[in-house]
Design an enzyme around this catalytic site. Structure first.
Site, PDB file in Angstrom:
ATOM      1  N   ASN A  57      74.750   8.038  57.056  1.00 16.30           N
ATOM      2  CA  ASN A  57      74.482   7.143  58.184  1.00 16.30           C
ATOM      3  C   ASN A  57      75.789   6.834  58.907  1.00 16.30           C
ATOM      4  O   ASN A  57      76.847   7.310  58.516  1.00 16.30           O
ATOM      5  CB  ASN A  57      73.783   5.870  57.699  1.00 16.30           C
ATOM      6  CG  ASN A  57      74.622   5.161  56.650  1.00 16.30           C
ATOM      7  OD1 ASN A  57      75.743   4.750  56.913  1.00 16.30           O
ATOM      8  ND2 ASN A  57      74.093   5.050  55.430  1.00 16.30           N
TER       9      ASN A  57
ATOM     10  N   LYS B  81      64.812 -10.110  52.279  1.00 10.23           N
ATOM     11  CA  LYS B  81      65.839  -9.510  51.411  1.00 10.23           C
ATOM     12  C   LYS B  81      66.502 -10.583  50.540  1.00 10.23           C
ATOM     13  O   LYS B  81      66.792 -10.361  49.363  1.00 10.23           O
ATOM     14  CB  LYS B  81      66.889  -8.771  52.253  1.00 10.23           C
ATOM     15  CG  LYS B  81      66.364  -7.440  52.758  1.00 10.23           C
ATOM     16  CD  LYS B  81      67.257  -6.739  53.760  1.00 10.23           C
ATOM     17  CE  LYS B  81      66.475  -5.558  54.355  1.00 10.23           C
ATOM     18  NZ  LYS B  81      67.086  -4.933  55.488  1.00 10.23           N
TER      19      LYS B  81
HETATM   20  N1  CTP Z   1      71.302  -1.982  49.441  1.00 15.17           N
HETATM   21  C1  CTP Z   1      71.544  -1.540  48.173  1.00 15.17           C
HETATM   22  N2  CTP Z   1      70.942  -0.409  47.709  1.00 15.17           N
HETATM   23  C2  CTP Z   1      70.093   0.285  48.476  1.00 15.17           C
HETATM   24  C3  CTP Z   1      69.827  -0.164  49.790  1.00 15.17           C
HETATM   25  C4  CTP Z   1      70.454  -1.304  50.243  1.00 15.17           C
HETATM   26  O1  CTP Z   1      72.339  -2.176  47.453  1.00 15.17           O
HETATM   27  N3  CTP Z   1      69.522   1.368  48.000  1.00 15.17           N
HETATM   28  C5  CTP Z   1      71.942  -3.229  49.916  1.00 15.17           C
HETATM   29  C6  CTP Z   1      72.907  -3.079  51.076  1.00 15.17           C
HETATM   30  O2  CTP Z   1      74.228  -2.879  50.617  1.00 15.17           O
HETATM   31  C7  CTP Z   1      72.764  -4.403  51.814  1.00 15.17           C
HETATM   32  C8  CTP Z   1      71.333  -4.806  51.519  1.00 15.17           C
HETATM   33  O3  CTP Z   1      70.924  -4.074  50.379  1.00 15.17           O
HETATM   34  O4  CTP Z   1      73.616  -5.396  51.299  1.00 15.17           O
HETATM   35  C9  CTP Z   1      70.361  -4.568  52.646  1.00 15.17           C
HETATM   36  O5  CTP Z   1      70.445  -3.242  53.082  1.00 15.17           O
HETATM   37  P1  CTP Z   1      69.606  -2.763  54.327  1.00 15.17           P
HETATM   38  O6  CTP Z   1      69.973  -1.347  54.630  1.00 15.17           O
HETATM   39  O7  CTP Z   1      69.686  -3.778  55.404  1.00 15.17           O
HETATM   40  O8  CTP Z   1      68.110  -2.844  53.820  1.00 15.17           O
HETATM   41  P2  CTP Z   1      67.270  -2.147  52.699  1.00 15.17           P
HETATM   42  O9  CTP Z   1      67.222  -3.043  51.526  1.00 15.17           O
HETATM   43  O10 CTP Z   1      67.731  -0.748  52.464  1.00 15.17           O
HETATM   44  O11 CTP Z   1      65.821  -2.163  53.346  1.00 15.17           O
HETATM   45  P3  CTP Z   1      65.323  -1.448  54.700  1.00 15.17           P
HETATM   46  O12 CTP Z   1      66.079  -0.154  54.822  1.00 15.17           O
HETATM   47  O13 CTP Z   1      63.886  -1.282  54.484  1.00 15.17           O
HETATM   48  O14 CTP Z   1      65.641  -2.415  55.828  1.00 15.17           O
END
Ligand code: CTP
Length: 398
Positions: free
Chosen positions: A208, A335
């Protein structure tokens, strides 16, 4: 960052004087009022006019100049300072201060100040190793003087070794650290940053746009505040901040292992990394050759590292980010709850001035008690300081 801070930049006579010019530029750019004192030997390397032009102030060189003493006397310089930075500092300067000698404007002002003094020595490697120099440095350290460790490399005298003046950015960072209150002394902070890369084959991956800037800024700010910081980072183009331990990872699975291991011995965890939610089910050993008009990749879900950390949180403080493009508060709140967090930093990554490759961010803080704080657009460095202010407050009242 340094707005309103009064910094005395002392420059002594060594070939590295030219680097002090760049240091002056960094300090003034950060908002500091810099007053330059040069020794006579320093003026042999770079003319005072260069420092005068860049600082926008007269350069001080003489203890017994009637005009200079009348404008701003040496005691007034010593009194007004928030910080003294001596770069480069010769063995002669260190020796004189260690012996309590004050025979020119700079040593007199240094002896007279109550402000912290940060010394960046630069000299030939044998001089640097000389036991007399070492004793002088140790004596000054014992009395609270701060030192920037010299860099190793090719020295101006042709020798290769320890004794080079570090890059101006390194001295600048230590100056900032010297001016920052140690509000997180010995607190163990783990920060994750950057993207993860999920390998498809030996030459391709899924990832990403995360630049890592936000997480690095948090790690840097926590280190300035005296924390013991470990930065678990995915691949980025950024320099690791001074004084921060680094663990480099590639994939989400590697980040998970690194985070779980470090979490066990941490007090505060801040998860700013943009973890890939899915990885290819299969990693091909050889480069995938092109064939049909379409190619389907089979993906499987990565573990949610933050949720896992939340489920075994214990006494630790856990901070997560929520990167959203819609329903910001609702998604961030979810979250916070589902991952058992103490604080969520929510940002609309599609908004102008926020998101991945810019140096600014617009965030909201969401707390467990339902409070929401809205912050205006600011630099990622400023956001990092705001996050750590909140984290400190939560940590104290745990
Ligand atoms: N995160 C994590 N492990 C993952 C995905 C996310 O630890 N596999 C953590 C990120 O570091 C961040 C938080 O969770 O602090 C939120 O990440 P975000 O990308 O906003 O959301 P997701 O939990 O991945 O959910 P979605 O993609 O559905 O929004």
């Amino acid at each position: 960052m340094l707005k309103g801070k009064e910094i005395i930049l002392g420059v002594t006579g060594g070939i590295a004087v030219y680097k002090a010019v760049e240091l002056l530029r960094l300090l003034t750019k950060a908002g500091a009022n810099v007053h330059v004192i040069m020794t006579r030997a320093a003026t042999e390397f770079v003319a005072p006019l260069t420092f005068q032009t860049l600082s926008g102030r007269p350069v001080h060189t003489e203890l017994f100049s009637l005009i200079q003493e009348q404008e701003i006397g040496h005691i007034s310089l010593a009194d007004r300072a928030d910080l003294f930075v001596i770069a480069p500092a010769t063995a002669n300067f260190v020796g004189k201060v260690a012996c309590g000698l004050a025979d020119d404007l700079l040593t007199t002002a240094v002896m007279a100040t109550k402000a912290p003094v940060l010394i960046a020595p630069a000299m030939n490697m044998n001089m640097y190793q000389n036991p007399i120099y070492r004793e002088n440095e140790a004596r000054l350290k014992k009395h609270g003087y701060l030192f920037v460790h010299p860099a190793t490399g090719l020295l101006a005298c042709g020798w290769e070794g320890e004794g080079k003046l570090p890059d101006p950015e390194v001295i600048f960072e230590e100056a900032l650290a010297a001016l920052t209150q140690k509000t997180l002394p010995e607190v163990r902070v783990v920060v994750s940053a950057g993207p993860t890369r999920e390998a498809i084959d030996p030459v391709r991956y899924l990832s990403n746009h995360s630049s890592g800037k936000m997480g690095y800024a948090i790690a840097r700010e926590a280190a300035r505040r005296g924390a013991e910081v470990t930065l678990v980072t995915g691949p980025t183009a950024l320099k690791v901040p001074a004084g921060v331990n680094v663990v480099r990872v590639e994939s989400a699975l590697e980040m998970r292992d690194a985070m779980l291991e470090r979490a066990a011995t941490s007090d505060i965890i801040i998860k700013a990394a943009a973890v890939a939610d899915y990885r290819p089910r299969e990693r091909f050993d050889q480069k995938v050759k092109k064939g049909d008009a379409t190619l389907t990749l089979d993906l499987e879900k990565n573990p949610d590292i933050l949720a896992e950390l939340g489920s075994q949180k214990g006494e630790r403080l856990l901070v997560g980010f929520a990167a959203e493009t819609e329903a910001l508060l609702e998604n961030a709140e979810k979250k916070l709850r589902e991952k058992n967090l103490d604080l969520v930093v929510a940002n609309d990554v599609a908004a102008e001035g926020a998101g991945f490759h810019v140096d600014t961010n617009i965030v909201k803080f969401l707390y467990r008690d339902g409070r929401v704080e809205d912050l205006p657009l600011m630099s990622k460095d400023a956001v990092a300081a705001q996050i750590l202010d909140r984290v400190e407050a939560l940590y104290r009242t745990r």
